[in-house]
Design an enzyme around this catalytic site. Structure first.
Site, mmCIF file in Angstrom:
data_model
loop_
_atom_site.group_PDB
_atom_site.id
_atom_site.type_symbol
_atom_site.label_atom_id
_atom_site.label_comp_id
_atom_site.label_asym_id
_atom_site.label_seq_id
_atom_site.Cartn_x
_atom_site.Cartn_y
_atom_site.Cartn_z
ATOM 1 N N ARG A 80 -8.088 -6.490 1.090
ATOM 2 C CA ARG A 80 -7.977 -6.272 -0.619
ATOM 3 C C ARG A 80 -6.812 -6.986 -1.059
ATOM 4 N NH1 ARG A 80 -6.904 0.131 0.677
ATOM 5 N NH2 ARG A 80 -4.982 -0.699 1.403
ATOM 6 N N LYS A 183 -4.094 -3.110 -5.432
ATOM 7 C CA LYS A 183 -2.596 -2.414 -5.342
ATOM 8 C C LYS A 183 -2.056 -3.145 -5.541
ATOM 9 C CE LYS A 183 -1.504 -0.420 -0.826
ATOM 10 N NZ LYS A 183 -2.238 0.907 -1.267
ATOM 11 N N GLU A 219 -7.739 10.296 -8.339
ATOM 12 C CA GLU A 219 -7.325 10.293 -6.743
ATOM 13 C C GLU A 219 -6.306 11.344 -6.744
ATOM 14 O OE1 GLU A 219 -6.756 6.957 -4.391
ATOM 15 O OE2 GLU A 219 -6.447 5.803 -6.647
HETATM 16 C C1 PLP Z 1 -2.778 2.532 -0.833
HETATM 17 C C2 PLP Z 1 -3.700 3.466 -1.516
HETATM 18 C C3 PLP Z 1 -3.895 4.115 -1.018
HETATM 19 C C4 PLP Z 1 -4.717 4.691 -0.131
HETATM 20 O O1 PLP Z 1 -5.463 3.170 1.251
HETATM 21 P P1 PLP Z 1 -5.310 3.135 2.705
HETATM 22 O O2 PLP Z 1 -6.011 1.628 2.598
HETATM 23 O O3 PLP Z 1 -6.204 3.652 2.834
HETATM 24 O O4 PLP Z 1 -4.071 2.555 3.382
HETATM 25 C C5 PLP Z 1 -4.930 5.448 -1.913
HETATM 26 N N1 PLP Z 1 -4.495 4.997 -3.170
HETATM 27 C C6 PLP Z 1 -4.044 4.390 -3.960
HETATM 28 C C7 PLP Z 1 -3.737 4.051 -5.244
HETATM 29 C C8 PLP Z 1 -2.882 3.037 -2.658
HETATM 30 O O5 PLP Z 1 -2.435 2.426 -3.287
#
Ligand code: PLP
Length: 339
Positions: A80, A183, A219
């Site tokens: 990722r 991210k 989300e």
């Molecule tokens: C990090 C994140 C998540 C959760 O991702 P995981 O890999 O399950 O920790 C979900 N939504 C957003 C916007 C994030 O930044």
């Protein structure tokens, strides 16, 4: 090190002994270095500071019942971050280097991994930033990749309790064709105003709808949304939703349990048909949602009976936790473990 009260740690920052750093200069990555300093000395014109050329990851190391150290799906975090780096035009040290550094930084800080049974874990924070000086809007020519760790407490100090969520139609965390799928810090900056307004009203999280039509569920704060409807696990598919590794894993576990998994656009209007709702991510694994409050329409959708999380949500939560802690078999080979 002072004796830590593992069970009462918050999700804050506590200093550990070492962090690992790796620099990209002159077109190549240098060898990782072990540091004890918590501070960075970077150029004031670094692209990360001005233009948000950065990405981060979050994962956890657990001490298992057998004493082994377990890290949940670090290869997925590496992939990722590679995708995030590619989109914001940063150099990335590679999946293998990422994994090696994760293991090394955890070993270096081993004494901060909370004992089995405390519910606490060692949070691992990889960070990639543009460090090269640049005033024009261009990718930097120098980068820093670092990983630090910090012990964090159990998310649920008083049990696995459903939370109330506020629908937010007045803010978007990511644009339809923007950076929601990677991210990067900018998405978080964009969510702070919304989060603070919700907190002030007593809601721990907001539910974002799709930025274009406000018709689909996007989300839940900085976590993915999922719902259980009869025998189905339903979760939004959208370019502006971050591909959560927790959600990816829950989909697999749901399928293992015989549920049908649907990754698709989820209409907000479907809410009344859902039996259970939850938010998922590394921090809490699952946060059950008890109520979704829509102030605009003056409707509250209820999902928790007697203030308790739904049965399937609870089973999924325990199943994932058990794999992370080595209490149950790991049939999908998700865990990287070492002693
Ligand atoms: C990090 C994140 C998540 C959760 O991702 P995981 O890999 O399950 O920790 C979900 N939504 C957003 C916007 C994030 O930044």
């Amino acid at each position: 090190m002072e004796k830590l009260d593992w069970g009462n740690l918050s999700f804050g920052y506590l200093k550990t002994d070492y962090n690992l750093r790796c620099r990209y200069r002159d077109g190549k990555w240098e060898e990782p270095e072990v540091h004890t300093d918590e501070y960075l000395n970077i150029h004031m014109a670094a692209t990360s500071l001005h233009y948000g050329q950065e990405s981060f990851e979050g994962l956890k190391a657990f001490r298992g019942r057998d004493g082994d150290i377990r890290i949940f799906r670090p290869d997925e975090n590496a992939k990722r971050m590679a995708a995030s780096a590619a989109y914001v035009k940063m150099a990335f040290p590679g999946v293998d280097a990422f994994l090696k550094m994760v293991e090394q930084v955890v070993r270096l800080n081993e004494k901060y991994i909370p004992p089995y049974g405390t519910g606490a874990s060692l949070y691992i924070r990889p960070l990639l930033i543009g460090t090269g000086a640049q005033v024009g809007v261009h990718p930097a020519s120098e980068y820093l990749f670092l990983i630090f760790t910090t012990p964090v407490g159990p998310y649920y100090k008083d049990g696995f309790k459903p939370i109330d969520v506020l629908v937010d139609r007045d803010h978007d965390r990511a644009a339809p064709l923007g950076t929601g799928h990677i991210k990067v810090g900018g998405n978080y900056a964009a969510s702070l105003e919304s989060q603070e307004l919700a907190h002030a009203k007593g809601y721990p999280a907001v539910l974002y709808l799709d930025a274009k039509e406000k018709r689909y569920i996007d989300e839940c704060g900085a976590a993915n949304f999922f719902a259980i409807k009869g025998n189905r696990y339903i979760t939004p598919a959208s370019h502006s939703v971050l591909p959560s590794i927790t959600n990816m894993s829950l989909k697999t576990l749901a399928a293992d349990m015989g549920l049908e998994v649907e990754s698709r656009k989820v209409e907000f209007a479907e809410l009344p048909t859902f039996d259970e709702c939850g938010a998922c991510g590394t921090a809490a694994v699952i946060t059950p949602i008890g109520r979704i409050v829509d102030e605009t329409e003056n409707i509250t959708y209820e999902f928790a009976k007697d203030g308790k999380a739904g049965e399937i949500t609870t089973r999924l939560y325990h199943r994932l936790r058990a794999i992370q802690l080595g209490e149950e078999p790991d049939p999908h080979g998700w865990v990287m473990s070492f002693r």
